[in-house]
Structures are given as structure tokens and as C-alpha cells.
Design an enzyme around this catalytic site. Structure first.
Site, mmCIF file in Angstrom:
data_model
loop_
_atom_site.group_PDB
_atom_site.id
_atom_site.type_symbol
_atom_site.label_atom_id
_atom_site.label_comp_id
_atom_site.label_asym_id
_atom_site.label_seq_id
_atom_site.Cartn_x
_atom_site.Cartn_y
_atom_site.Cartn_z
ATOM 1 N N ILE A 1 3.950 101.264 -81.050
ATOM 2 C CA ILE A 1 4.461 100.292 -82.372
ATOM 3 C C ILE A 1 3.992 100.919 -83.433
ATOM 4 C CG2 ILE A 1 5.253 98.252 -83.363
ATOM 5 C CD1 ILE A 1 5.086 96.942 -80.338
ATOM 6 N N THR B 1 3.425 92.259 -87.067
ATOM 7 C CA THR B 1 4.467 92.104 -86.228
ATOM 8 C C THR B 1 3.651 91.940 -84.823
ATOM 9 O OG1 THR B 1 4.581 94.338 -86.141
ATOM 10 C CG2 THR B 1 6.565 93.198 -87.108
ATOM 11 N N ALA B 2 2.592 91.827 -84.901
ATOM 12 C CA ALA B 2 1.669 91.740 -83.660
ATOM 13 C C ALA B 2 1.150 90.426 -83.198
ATOM 14 C CB ALA B 2 0.152 92.479 -83.735
ATOM 15 N N ARG B 3 0.434 89.859 -83.490
ATOM 16 C CA ARG B 3 -0.098 88.333 -83.129
ATOM 17 C C ARG B 3 -0.575 87.768 -84.272
ATOM 18 N NH1 ARG B 3 3.219 89.173 -79.774
ATOM 19 N NH2 ARG B 3 2.860 88.869 -77.308
ATOM 20 N N ASP C 1 5.966 88.039 -88.875
ATOM 21 C CA ASP C 1 6.792 87.754 -87.749
ATOM 22 C C ASP C 1 6.216 86.712 -86.625
ATOM 23 O OD1 ASP C 1 9.491 88.031 -86.511
ATOM 24 O OD2 ASP C 1 8.348 89.291 -85.175
ATOM 25 N N GLU D 1 2.354 79.379 -83.243
ATOM 26 C CA GLU D 1 3.892 79.401 -83.390
ATOM 27 C C GLU D 1 4.442 78.686 -82.367
ATOM 28 O OE1 GLU D 1 4.014 83.722 -83.478
ATOM 29 O OE2 GLU D 1 5.501 83.657 -81.733
ATOM 30 N N HIS E 1 9.218 85.148 -85.041
ATOM 31 C CA HIS E 1 9.140 86.089 -83.998
ATOM 32 C C HIS E 1 10.157 86.793 -83.256
ATOM 33 C CE1 HIS E 1 5.764 86.565 -80.514
ATOM 34 N NE2 HIS E 1 6.761 87.712 -80.667
ATOM 35 N N GLY F 1 10.678 90.104 -83.601
ATOM 36 C CA GLY F 1 10.273 91.522 -83.197
ATOM 37 C C GLY F 1 11.187 92.459 -82.075
ATOM 38 N N SER F 2 11.130 91.641 -81.030
ATOM 39 C CA SER F 2 12.071 92.380 -79.988
ATOM 40 C C SER F 2 13.286 91.595 -79.850
ATOM 41 C CB SER F 2 11.209 92.008 -78.634
ATOM 42 O OG SER F 2 11.180 90.839 -78.268
HETATM 43 C C1 8YV Z 1 8.062 88.225 -76.880
HETATM 44 C C2 8YV Z 1 6.592 89.932 -77.946
HETATM 45 O O1 8YV Z 1 7.515 88.477 -75.739
HETATM 46 O O2 8YV Z 1 6.620 91.449 -76.477
HETATM 47 C C3 8YV Z 1 5.937 90.937 -76.731
HETATM 48 O O3 8YV Z 1 4.709 91.015 -76.918
HETATM 49 O O4 8YV Z 1 5.615 89.194 -78.445
HETATM 50 C C4 8YV Z 1 7.866 89.455 -77.891
HETATM 51 O O5 8YV Z 1 8.560 90.674 -77.387
HETATM 52 C C5 8YV Z 1 9.652 87.841 -76.875
HETATM 53 O O6 8YV Z 1 9.591 86.948 -78.022
HETATM 54 C C6 8YV Z 1 9.799 86.934 -75.583
HETATM 55 O O7 8YV Z 1 9.148 86.201 -75.424
#
Ligand code: 8YV
Length: 325
Positions: A162, A240-242, A266, A271, A289, A291-292
Site C-alpha cells: 500500500i 489508512t493503516a490502524r 480513515d 473504532e 474505515h 479503505g477497502s
Molecule cells: C477491513 C482492513 O478488513 O484489510 C484490512 O486490514 O482494515 C479492512 O479492509 C474491512 O473493513 C473489512 O473488515
């Protein structure tokens, strides 16, 4: 289970229909169509009749849950690239295989990192509010003003998939790139970014700082009063990580004092129960959150998790195996 029987998979959350259809076809599956969050104790209890779990990043798979899982559980496939919610060592000790879903969410997540940089720098929050609240007064050459993204310096923490995808996008904005990573990556993967072995050395070069590393014991609160203090005044942080990587107290205080011009977040500690003080800051551009969170990406993540389960229960090595059984 005989080799002919379908493996039994407990799916903890509602997944895209395409993924659930495949799960139902290829496994003996219990789905969660209501998307009801289950406690660890409930997952352990339900797991009794299953061979594998398909979990998400919202399911905390700590040692106590893993220890409580029945011996029938041989694999945990997570619908996420992040694995900080799983005690992988405890799984390994119990002989449970663990897989994740890398690659397929790289672009979607990097897109959100750029969205956060642009939104934070250009005043997406106060700009949007001004229009919605009908506070858009006569146009002025000097008000309201944001900050440039193009041509400025970006530091990336974590030059994995990423981080590299963020670098590629930032190149299109003529940004001057820096990165900090556990090790220097090969030249082609640097995308013109300058490597800093020490985070402290990179920080003074960052008008923007993008957090793209994994959340581990080492990266917890990596962004704190001291590291923020080394950034140039008026810098912008995007995450966008944690949320665990950021000390909220330090970030909020730097956003209030003006040490930081803005932030784009994000992900948050705890959260969706975030520190409520963020809501009062109009220099924070926040997303829940996402991101994906595109349809295609979530389908691809689900398919990748199912690919891993299928390989494992066929006796093959799953592509994204993180720890051997
Ligand atoms: C979440 C994510 O998994 O892939 C990751 O590490 O943080 C996200 O893609 C998504 O919100 C589904 O739980």
C-alpha cells in the site's frame, strides 16, 4: 471429515453475495446474513461444529478465543490484509493455519490515502459544511484558503504494497517522496522515494505523512508527541493503516495548537467508538474505515479468503498462509 465431505466453515459476518454464493456451493457453510456482531465467546461456542472460520478485522481473535476454539478448527481465514486482530502465535501453537487477503485491496486503500491528503489539505470538511450550512458568502481572493498538495514533500511510513501504491499516486502530484521502512526496498519499488532508516530523520522532511505500516507492538503510538514534534510546523498526517499507531492525545493537541495544519483519518483507536474530540475539529477529514470499501474490492477480498480456505482443505498450501498448521 472424510476427503469427500465438504469442509464446514463458520462465517462471522455478512459478506458480498458473490462470495457467500461460492461459500455455500463449495463448503458446508453457516452464514451471518443479518451481519450480527458475535462476541469471542459466541464464536468459540459456535465453532464446535466447524473445521474453519472466515472472520473479519472486526472479530478480535485473541489468545483466549483461540485457546477456547474446538480442536476441529484447523484454519482461520481473515477477510482483511491486517492481522493485528489475530494472535498468530497462539494460532500457530494450536496448529491452526491463518491466512489474510493482501494485494486485492492495495489500490482501493491507496486511493483513500490520496483522498485523505487532498481532503485534509484543501478543506473538504469546512468547505462542504460552508456550502451545506448556506454560509458561502461573497467570493474573496483571500478566504477561504487551503494548502497545496502538488509539489510538496510526502513521507510514507511502511513501504509495503500500500505504501508503494501511495508513492505511485503521489508521483502524479509531483510530490517529493521519502519513506521509512524496516528495510530499504529495491530501487524499482521505491518509486523515487528517499529511504530513511530512522523515522526521526525522515520526519523533518514531511509536509505530509502517510501511515501505511502494520499495527504491531512496535508501531503502537509511533505517532506521538515526540514524533509529531519533529514534523515541520503545519504538516498534515493521514492514516489508512490502524488507529493504534497514533496517540490520539498527541494528535488532537497538535491539531488544536496549529502544530499540524490538518489530518485525514480513515482508522481510529477503538473504532467505531472514536475519541469524541475529533468530531469538534474542522481540520480533520474523517472517514469510517473505507479503505477497502468498494464493491469490487470487497468481492475480491472475499474470493481471496475463499481461495485460501479451498486450498487448505484440499491439502494444498494456501497462497496467503501466514502460519503453518
Ligand atoms: C477491513 C482492513 O478488513 O484489510 C484490512 O486490514 O482494515 C479492512 O479492509 C474491512 O473493513 C473489512 O473488515
Amino acid at each position: 471429515m472424510t476427503t469427500m465431505a465438504k469442509a464446514r466453515i463458520l462465517v462471522t459476518r455478512h459478506l458480498p453475495n458473490e462470495v457467500e454464493n461460492r461459500l455455500t456451493r463449495d463448503f458446508s457453510t453457516e452464514l451471518n446474513p443479518d451481519d450480527r456482531a458475535m462476541s469471542g465467546a459466541e464464536i468459540a461456542e459456535r465453532a464446535k461444529n466447524f473445521d474453519g472460520l472466515l472472520i473479519t478485522s472486526m472479530d478480535r481473535c485473541r489468545k483466549d478465543l483461540i485457546d477456547a476454539l474446538p480442536a476441529s478448527i484447523r484454519m482461520i481465514a481473515t477477510f482483511s490484509v491486517g492481522t493485528d486482530h489475530i494472535d498468530i502465535l497462539a494460532a500457530k501453537a494450536k496448529g491452526i493455519a491463518v491466512s489474510n487477503t493482501p494485494d486485492v485491496l492495495t489500490d482501493a486503500t491507496a486511493d483513500v490515502a490520496l483522498l485523505l491528503m487532498l481532503g485534509a489539505a484543501r478543506g473538504a470538511v469546512w468547505g462542504d459544511k460552508m456550502v451545506r450550512d448556506n454560509k458561502w458568502g461573497p467570493p474573496s481572493p483571500t478566504y477561504p484558503l487551503g494548502l497545496d498538495v502538488s509539489g510538496r514533500r510526502l513521507g510514507i511510513i511502511g513501504m509495503g504494497r500500500i505504501g508503494q501504491a501511495v508513492a505511485i499516486r503521489a508521483q502524479a502530484f509531483n510530490m517529493i517522496l521519502h519513506y521509512h521502512n524496516r528495510r530499504k526496498v529495491d530501487a524499482a519499488s521505491e518509486h523515487g522515494a528517499t529511504f530513511h532508516a530512522r523515522l526521526d530523520d525522515m520526519l523533518p522532511n514531511c509536509d505530509f505523512l502517510s501511515i501505511n505500516c502494520a499495527s504491531t507492538a512496535e508501531t503502537r503510538d509511533l505517532i506521538n508527541e515526540k514524533t509529531i514534534g519533529r514534523l515541520p510546523n503545519g504538516a498534515i498526517i493521514v492514516n489508512t493503516a490502524r488507529g493504534e499507531i497514533v496517540d490520539d492525545e498527541a494528535l488532537i493537541s497538535a491539531l488544536k495548537s496549529g502544530k499540524l495544519a490538518a489530518a485525514g483519518l480513515d482508522v481510529f483507536k477503538g473504532e467505531p467508538n472514536i475519541d469524541p474530540r475529533y468530531r469538534e475539529l474542522d481540520n480533520v477529514f474523517m472517514l469510517p474505515h473505507l479503505g477497502s470499501a468498494t464493491k469490487n474490492t470487497r468481492i475480491a477480498m472475499g474470493m481471496r479468503a475463499v481461495d485460501n480456505l479451498e486450498a487448505f482443505f484440499k491439502g494444498e498450501r494456501p497462497r496467503d498462509l501466514l502460519t503453518g498448521a
